[in-house]
Design a protein around this motif. Structure first.
Motif, PDB file in Angstrom:
ATOM      1  N   MET A   1      69.224  76.470  76.313  1.00  0.00           N
ATOM      2  CA  MET A   1      68.164  75.449  76.191  1.00  0.00           C
ATOM      3  C   MET A   1      68.232  74.507  77.379  1.00  0.00           C
ATOM      4  O   MET A   1      69.287  73.952  77.702  1.00  0.00           O
ATOM      5  CB  MET A   1      68.348  74.662  74.885  1.00  0.00           C
ATOM      6  CG  MET A   1      67.263  73.625  74.644  1.00  0.00           C
ATOM      7  SD  MET A   1      67.504  72.812  73.041  1.00  0.00           S
ATOM      8  CE  MET A   1      66.158  71.624  73.129  1.00  0.00           C
ATOM      9  N   SER A   2      67.118  74.352  78.078  1.00  0.00           N
ATOM     10  CA  SER A   2      67.108  73.500  79.267  1.00  0.00           C
ATOM     11  C   SER A   2      67.142  72.031  78.876  1.00  0.00           C
ATOM     12  O   SER A   2      66.627  71.627  77.827  1.00  0.00           O
ATOM     13  CB  SER A   2      65.863  73.783  80.112  1.00  0.00           C
ATOM     14  OG  SER A   2      64.695  73.518  79.367  1.00  0.00           O
ATOM     15  N   LYS A   3      67.761  71.229  79.730  1.00  0.00           N
ATOM     16  CA  LYS A   3      67.889  69.797  79.481  1.00  0.00           C
ATOM     17  C   LYS A   3      66.634  69.068  79.945  1.00  0.00           C
ATOM     18  O   LYS A   3      65.945  69.515  80.862  1.00  0.00           O
ATOM     19  CB  LYS A   3      69.109  69.251  80.220  1.00  0.00           C
ATOM     20  CG  LYS A   3      70.435  69.831  79.770  1.00  0.00           C
ATOM     21  CD  LYS A   3      71.578  69.231  80.588  1.00  0.00           C
ATOM     22  CE  LYS A   3      72.908  69.805  80.154  1.00  0.00           C
ATOM     23  NZ  LYS A   3      74.038  69.232  80.942  1.00  0.00           N
ATOM     24  N   GLU A   4      66.372  67.930  79.327  1.00  0.00           N
ATOM     25  CA  GLU A   4      65.294  67.078  79.791  1.00  0.00           C
ATOM     26  C   GLU A   4      65.678  66.465  81.134  1.00  0.00           C
ATOM     27  O   GLU A   4      66.847  66.132  81.371  1.00  0.00           O
ATOM     28  CB  GLU A   4      65.025  65.958  78.792  1.00  0.00           C
ATOM     29  CG  GLU A   4      64.210  66.363  77.596  1.00  0.00           C
ATOM     30  CD  GLU A   4      63.701  65.139  76.849  1.00  0.00           C
ATOM     31  OE1 GLU A   4      62.553  64.719  77.080  1.00  0.00           O
ATOM     32  OE2 GLU A   4      64.466  64.613  76.022  1.00  0.00           O
ATOM     33  N   ILE A   5      64.677  66.312  81.983  1.00  0.00           N
ATOM     34  CA  ILE A   5      64.915  65.712  83.297  1.00  0.00           C
ATOM     35  C   ILE A   5      64.599  64.228  83.241  1.00  0.00           C
ATOM     36  O   ILE A   5      63.571  63.830  82.695  1.00  0.00           O
ATOM     37  CB  ILE A   5      64.040  66.402  84.372  1.00  0.00           C
ATOM     38  CG1 ILE A   5      64.496  67.855  84.557  1.00  0.00           C
ATOM     39  CG2 ILE A   5      64.118  65.652  85.701  1.00  0.00           C
ATOM     40  CD1 ILE A   5      63.585  68.665  85.442  1.00  0.00           C
ATOM     41  N   TYR A   6      65.487  63.410  83.771  1.00  0.00           N
ATOM     42  CA  TYR A   6      65.141  62.003  83.955  1.00  0.00           C
ATOM     43  C   TYR A   6      65.198  61.662  85.427  1.00  0.00           C
ATOM     44  O   TYR A   6      65.990  62.219  86.189  1.00  0.00           O
ATOM     45  CB  TYR A   6      65.976  61.064  83.082  1.00  0.00           C
ATOM     46  CG  TYR A   6      67.299  60.548  83.599  1.00  0.00           C
ATOM     47  CD1 TYR A   6      67.409  59.807  84.775  1.00  0.00           C
ATOM     48  CD2 TYR A   6      68.465  60.717  82.856  1.00  0.00           C
ATOM     49  CE1 TYR A   6      68.616  59.295  85.202  1.00  0.00           C
ATOM     50  CE2 TYR A   6      69.677  60.192  83.268  1.00  0.00           C
ATOM     51  CZ  TYR A   6      69.746  59.483  84.445  1.00  0.00           C
ATOM     52  OH  TYR A   6      70.944  58.970  84.875  1.00  0.00           O
ATOM     53  N   LEU A   7      64.309  60.769  85.830  1.00  0.00           N
ATOM     54  CA  LEU A   7      64.255  60.316  87.223  1.00  0.00           C
ATOM     55  C   LEU A   7      64.046  58.807  87.260  1.00  0.00           C
ATOM     56  O   LEU A   7      63.251  58.252  86.499  1.00  0.00           O
ATOM     57  CB  LEU A   7      63.130  61.004  87.992  1.00  0.00           C
ATOM     58  CG  LEU A   7      63.033  60.532  89.460  1.00  0.00           C
ATOM     59  CD1 LEU A   7      62.900  61.698  90.417  1.00  0.00           C
ATOM     60  CD2 LEU A   7      61.859  59.556  89.644  1.00  0.00           C
ATOM     61  N   ARG A 145      58.991  66.853  87.481  1.00  0.00           N
ATOM     62  CA  ARG A 145      58.598  67.098  86.087  1.00  0.00           C
ATOM     63  C   ARG A 145      59.514  66.342  85.125  1.00  0.00           C
ATOM     64  O   ARG A 145      59.938  66.860  84.083  1.00  0.00           O
ATOM     65  CB  ARG A 145      58.570  68.596  85.794  1.00  0.00           C
ATOM     66  CG  ARG A 145      57.574  69.339  86.705  1.00  0.00           C
ATOM     67  CD  ARG A 145      57.340  70.771  86.257  1.00  0.00           C
ATOM     68  NE  ARG A 145      57.647  71.726  87.298  1.00  0.00           N
ATOM     69  CZ  ARG A 145      56.838  72.704  87.702  1.00  0.00           C
ATOM     70  NH1 ARG A 145      55.646  72.847  87.167  1.00  0.00           N
ATOM     71  NH2 ARG A 145      57.195  73.539  88.643  1.00  0.00           N
ATOM     72  N   ALA A 146      59.791  65.102  85.507  1.00  0.00           N
ATOM     73  CA  ALA A 146      60.655  64.258  84.685  1.00  0.00           C
ATOM     74  C   ALA A 146      59.923  63.826  83.418  1.00  0.00           C
ATOM     75  O   ALA A 146      58.770  63.410  83.469  1.00  0.00           O
ATOM     76  CB  ALA A 146      61.097  63.027  85.473  1.00  0.00           C
ATOM     77  N   THR A 147      60.607  63.926  82.295  1.00  0.00           N
ATOM     78  CA  THR A 147      60.029  63.497  81.028  1.00  0.00           C
ATOM     79  C   THR A 147      60.534  62.115  80.617  1.00  0.00           C
ATOM     80  O   THR A 147      59.920  61.450  79.786  1.00  0.00           O
ATOM     81  CB  THR A 147      60.366  64.495  79.909  1.00  0.00           C
ATOM     82  OG1 THR A 147      61.797  64.672  79.855  1.00  0.00           O
ATOM     83  CG2 THR A 147      59.706  65.842  80.177  1.00  0.00           C
ATOM     84  N   LYS A 148      61.658  61.693  81.190  1.00  0.00           N
ATOM     85  CA  LYS A 148      62.234  60.397  80.860  1.00  0.00           C
ATOM     86  C   LYS A 148      62.451  59.604  82.155  1.00  0.00           C
ATOM     87  O   LYS A 148      62.910  60.161  83.165  1.00  0.00           O
ATOM     88  CB  LYS A 148      63.582  60.565  80.153  1.00  0.00           C
ATOM     89  CG  LYS A 148      63.489  61.249  78.791  1.00  0.00           C
ATOM     90  CD  LYS A 148      62.861  60.334  77.758  1.00  0.00           C
ATOM     91  CE  LYS A 148      63.030  60.875  76.343  1.00  0.00           C
ATOM     92  NZ  LYS A 148      62.306  62.125  76.092  1.00  0.00           N
TER      93      LYS A 148
END
Length: 338
Positions: A1-7, A145-148
């Motif tokens: 499962m891929s991790k969410e990206i934060y930037l 494509r950061a979600t957070k």
């Protein structure tokens, strides 16, 4: 499962202060160490040029200062991709495409930008790059494509502009290439640390900050100069907690909440002097900041290694950004030659 990206990131216009630390840096480290995210942290030098174009040396010098502050607070380059904005060429391309999807009027309505324009006193001489930097900021987030996005609580208008641009792009080109981000904010009441002068915001430009790199003596001197209660002239006088910056800092830095409440009770009843209160604040702040300062001094001994870290991080970020840009060009139909 891929991790969410934060930037997230910071402009290199000077060393970072403890307002940055409380408002965003601590949150970044906690998210990094949770193992739930793939973190990206950017030194936003391109954005810094929007109001420092004629002072490049300031940006050059600040680049390593910000990197040192990152490493000192615990941002780990083996877990987080730390990169330099200007080195990611796809950002300039995506920014240009986004420019066509937003009006000047919309940019002028952005409350964060309006406040900054007023603070900087641009008047009619607003640099075009400064007015449009939210578009560049949106590209920064979208290209990874950061979600957070871990930020201070004053940055929600910038995130809303990013979401609008992502929706506009996806609608215009009938795609789902880009994703809408959400903000990750500090605990309520800890999103913004006021300046030592009582100003609502600690700011490099206002000169009212305590810096992460400040040594014990400098930090103590600044705490002793803090705005308290102007009506609390004698120790025996009842004092006011509301608006008293020392108590604002104690609420954040002192983990013993019962002790803080006892100090508030004693202060409001009379019998507690401002200097005794400030000396206690110095002690609790030093307990948290001394290890950070020591790590910073250690990293400072090898600046070439810090620069290599930034170069390696920028190289990794470039690979990911280019993957997004291939999808962007395809969605727009401009991958003419395969």
């Amino acid at each position: 499962m891929s991790k969410e990206i934060y930037l997230t990131g910071d402009r290199p216009t000077g060393k970072l202060h403890i307002g940055h630390y409380i408002g965003s840096l601590k949150n970044r480290v906690q998210m990094q160490n949770s193992g739930q995210f793939d973190p990206f942290v950017m030194i936003a030098d391109t954005q810094a040029f929007t109001d420092n174009a004629r002072n490049p040396e300031k940006i050059h010098q600040s680049l390593t200062e910000v990197a040192l502050d990152y490493l000192a607070v615990g941002i780990d380059p083996t877990k987080t991709t730390i990169f330099v904005q200007s080195q990611i060429k796809g950002l300039f391309e995506l920014t240009e495409y986004f420019m066509n999807l937003v009006s000047v009027a919309r940019l002028q309505r952005n409350p964060t930008v309006k406040a900054e324009i007023s603070q900087k006193g641009f008047g009619e001489g607003i640099p075009a790059g400064f007015l449009t930097y939210p578009v560049s900021q949106a590209a920064d987030i979208a290209i990874f494509r950061a979600t957070k996005v871990p930020v201070g609580d004053d940055q929600e208008p910038m995130l809303e502009q990013t979401r609008e641009l992502v929706r506009s792009f996806n609608n215009a080109y009938h795609s789902d290439v880009l994703v809408e981000p959400v903000g990750v904010f500090p605990p309520k009441g800890q999103g913004r640390l006021p300046g030592i002068d009582g100003n609502a915001k600690m700011s490099k430009s206002l000169g009212n900050g305590i810096y992460i790199s400040d040594d014990t003596d400098i930090m103590a001197k600044k705490v002793k100069s803090m705005y308290t209660d102007p009506l609390h002239i004698n120790i025996s006088d009842p004092g006011h907690v509301e608006g008293n910056i020392v108590f604002t800092y104690l609420d954040i830095f002192d983990t013993d909440k019962q002790r803080v409440q006892d100090l508030k009770d004693q202060y409001t009843a009379g019998g507690l002097g401002d200097m005794k209160l400030k000396k206690h604040l110095i002690e609790v702040m030093e307990a948290e900041m001394a290890p950070i300062r020591a790590r910073r001094q250690e990293y400072e001994q090898d600046i070439p290694a810090v620069l290599r870290m930034l170069q390696e991080g920028s190289n990794r970020a470039n690979v990911i950004a280019e993957e997004t840009m291939k999808d962007v060009r395809h969605a727009m139909g401009i991958d003419y030659f395969g």
